[in-house]
Design a protein around this motif. Structure first.
Motif, short mmCIF file in Angstrom:
data_model
loop_
_atom_site.label_atom_id
_atom_site.label_comp_id
_atom_site.label_asym_id
_atom_site.label_seq_id
_atom_site.Cartn_x
_atom_site.Cartn_y
_atom_site.Cartn_z
N PRO A 1 -0.90 10.35 7.74
CA PRO A 1 -0.75 9.20 6.84
C PRO A 1 0.11 9.59 5.65
N LEU A 2 1.08 8.73 5.31
CA LEU A 2 2.07 9.11 4.29
C LEU A 2 2.16 8.12 3.14
N LEU A 3 1.92 6.84 3.40
CA LEU A 3 2.09 5.84 2.35
C LEU A 3 0.73 5.42 1.80
N ILE A 4 0.64 5.34 0.46
CA ILE A 4 -0.59 4.83 -0.13
C ILE A 4 -0.55 3.30 -0.15
N ALA A 5 -1.68 2.71 -0.50
CA ALA A 5 -1.87 1.27 -0.30
C ALA A 5 -0.93 0.41 -1.13
N ASP A 6 -0.45 0.89 -2.27
CA ASP A 6 0.41 0.02 -3.07
C ASP A 6 1.87 0.48 -3.04
N GLY B 1 7.24 -0.36 -0.42
CA GLY B 1 7.84 -0.53 0.91
C GLY B 1 6.89 -1.22 1.86
N PHE B 2 5.61 -1.00 1.66
CA PHE B 2 4.57 -1.62 2.49
C PHE B 2 4.20 -3.01 1.95
N THR B 3 3.90 -3.12 0.65
CA THR B 3 3.39 -4.38 0.12
C THR B 3 4.47 -5.44 -0.03
N ARG B 4 5.75 -5.01 -0.18
CA ARG B 4 6.84 -5.96 -0.44
C ARG B 4 8.03 -5.80 0.49
N GLY B 5 8.00 -4.86 1.42
CA GLY B 5 9.20 -4.60 2.22
C GLY B 5 10.36 -4.20 1.33
N THR C 1 11.66 3.80 0.17
CA THR C 1 11.05 2.65 -0.50
C THR C 1 11.04 2.90 -2.01
N ARG D 1 1.75 1.23 -8.81
CA ARG D 1 0.92 1.45 -9.99
C ARG D 1 1.31 2.75 -10.69
N THR E 1 -5.20 7.71 -1.56
CA THR E 1 -5.30 8.22 -0.19
C THR E 1 -4.11 7.72 0.63
N LEU F 1 -0.88 4.83 5.57
CA LEU F 1 0.01 4.35 6.63
C LEU F 1 0.83 5.50 7.18
N LEU G 1 4.86 -9.60 4.62
CA LEU G 1 5.13 -8.41 3.80
C LEU G 1 6.63 -8.24 3.54
#
Lengths: 282, 282
Positions: A18-23, A26-30, A99, A104, B17, B20, B155
């Motif tokens: 796993p490499l990307l955190i939740a915020d 690149g994930f939350t907004r492309g 990304t 945050r 953490t 993804l 997203l």
């Protein structure tokens, strides 16, 4: 090993790390960009086709997203490290991604690459069936509208993926997006090439929102060097039956002749396809 | 603690953490959806505004992306667990996200939520300055074109983010997207509400590509129950100076009166804003 993952500043990691955190934006907004090139592992060694052109486009996408410029030397070093670790014979996809990073913490960009074994494109290289789908934009919609990110290879590809699902539902191989004023633009992951009047025609990328195609540019350069006339124009589907052929072009899958568009058979000369493919390195 | 992260099937995890992997389609393609609601932690306890409406829209976005339906009971349980762990007083953003998941392994959807302390919206609630930006689509572009994902909270938000950068560059607070045929559509993260002829007007969401706004729907329901006329129509910027007001509406930031659009002052009655905000739970 079907996939290899490497992170800038960290090197090769296990592909399921796993490499990307939740915020991560690149994930939350492309909110990021990518580029993809073909990697070939053969008896003569390993090569990435048109790598410098892909790196240049990656840097251009970054600039249009107002991301800091990529450190291309660091990317080249990471790619070399990844190539050294990739031993699967045959064709693969080298994908570079970056990304804007975690929102945050503002910790900075997320930058990584993947190498994935390519699926077999030999059938598609003999010919594909395509449909047109309206992209909703007029062919001049991107003039003076940089916020629409025309020609930027962003991570916001949900519409491209949905268009491919629509093609599957209709039982065809490929989609060609059409502008609301009726011009053929590009595919969800391909550019367009037309032969007509004994010339090669690509689609114009300024103002149309069409992504500049590395592979088509390479073909046009080879063709021009060989004395073939090359030019840029927008075509309509109804122009094609009297042309000398239409191809959708992908850095990974190559030069795919469109044998049928919206159920209408198109002209096709396999010798021309072979020359175009060779010009692109396929 | 400014942020809380919880993963479906796993529960609350440390916010930093990594979650993804490199080929998650939510990251590589923006192929997934989200929804965002306001969370308020006050003396009277914790509440999420209009949670069931947000869950319904989340399920609708999933369906339009042809993702499996979300297990809403599991989501409600995860939200309850996250709320129990969130102790920051004041307003926060509850964001629900799901992606098509890792591409290569086909391991299934990535589903998680975040709670993030909200930035102070009190100034925006007194009034904002906005500009219009062309969205490039005609107001009927999404009719019969489901692959364009109109009204789906995907997203793939890079254009929305770029439009907000353009607003900052021009020194204003908000953007209102305009169709190529001149109609006000929505903001990058807001819906529109107009007061005119002693009625409330929202924008139509069918065929226009406009995202259905949970907060506007709640306001319209309250207004209709109170005997106010409510209707849907498309407006042009030039209609607004003779209206009774324009608001951009966000589930998180609330009901923001637009005091100036493209440099033109708009009418504003703070008493109406207060009534609309109260109807939305602000």
């Amino acid at each position: 090993m079907e996939q290899l993952v490497a992170v800038l500043g960290r090197g090769v990691v296990a592909a399921d790390t796993p490499l990307l955190i939740a915020d991560d934006l690149g994930f939350t907004r492309g909110d990021g960009c990518f580029d993809a090139a073909r990697l070939v592992v053969g008896a003569e060694g390993k090569r990435v086709d048109h790598l410098e052109r892909h790196l240049a486009r990656f840097a251009r996408s970054s600039a249009l997203l107002e991301l800091p410029a990529p450190d291309l030397d660091a990317w080249r070093a990471l790619i070399a490290e990844a190539l050294a670790a990739w031993e699967v014979p045959g064709e693969a996809v080298l994908k570079l991604l970056r990304t804007r990073g975690p929102e945050r913490s503002g910790a900075g960009l997320t930058e990584l690459l993947t190498i994935t074994a390519a699926s077999d494109a030999s059938a598609a290289r003999r010919g594909v069936r395509a449909i047109t789908l309206n992209r909703g934009y007029a062919s001049d919609a991107f003039v003076d509208a940089p916020w629409l990110l025309g020609g930027v290879k962003t991570l916001s590809y949900a519409v491209n993926v949905a268009a491919k699902r629509e093609a599957s539902r209709r039982g065809v191989d490929e989609v060609i997006f059409v502008s609301s004023d009726g011009f053929l633009l590009e595919g969800p992951t391909t550019g367009l090439l037309v032969a007509a009047d004994d010339q090669l025609w690509a689609t114009p990328t300024e103002g149309t929102g069409i992504l500049p195609s590395v592979t088509i540019d390479a073909i046009l350069d080879e063709a021009a060097a060989g004395g073939v006339g090359v030019s840029r124009a927008l075509f309509r589907a109804e122009d094609l039956p009297t042309s000398q052929g239409l191809w959708v072009v992908s850095a990974v899958r190559g030069v795919l002749p469109v044998l049928e568009l919206d159920g209408v058979a198109l002209p096709h000369d396999p010798a021309v396809t072979a020359r175009l493919a060779a010009a692109a390195g396929f």
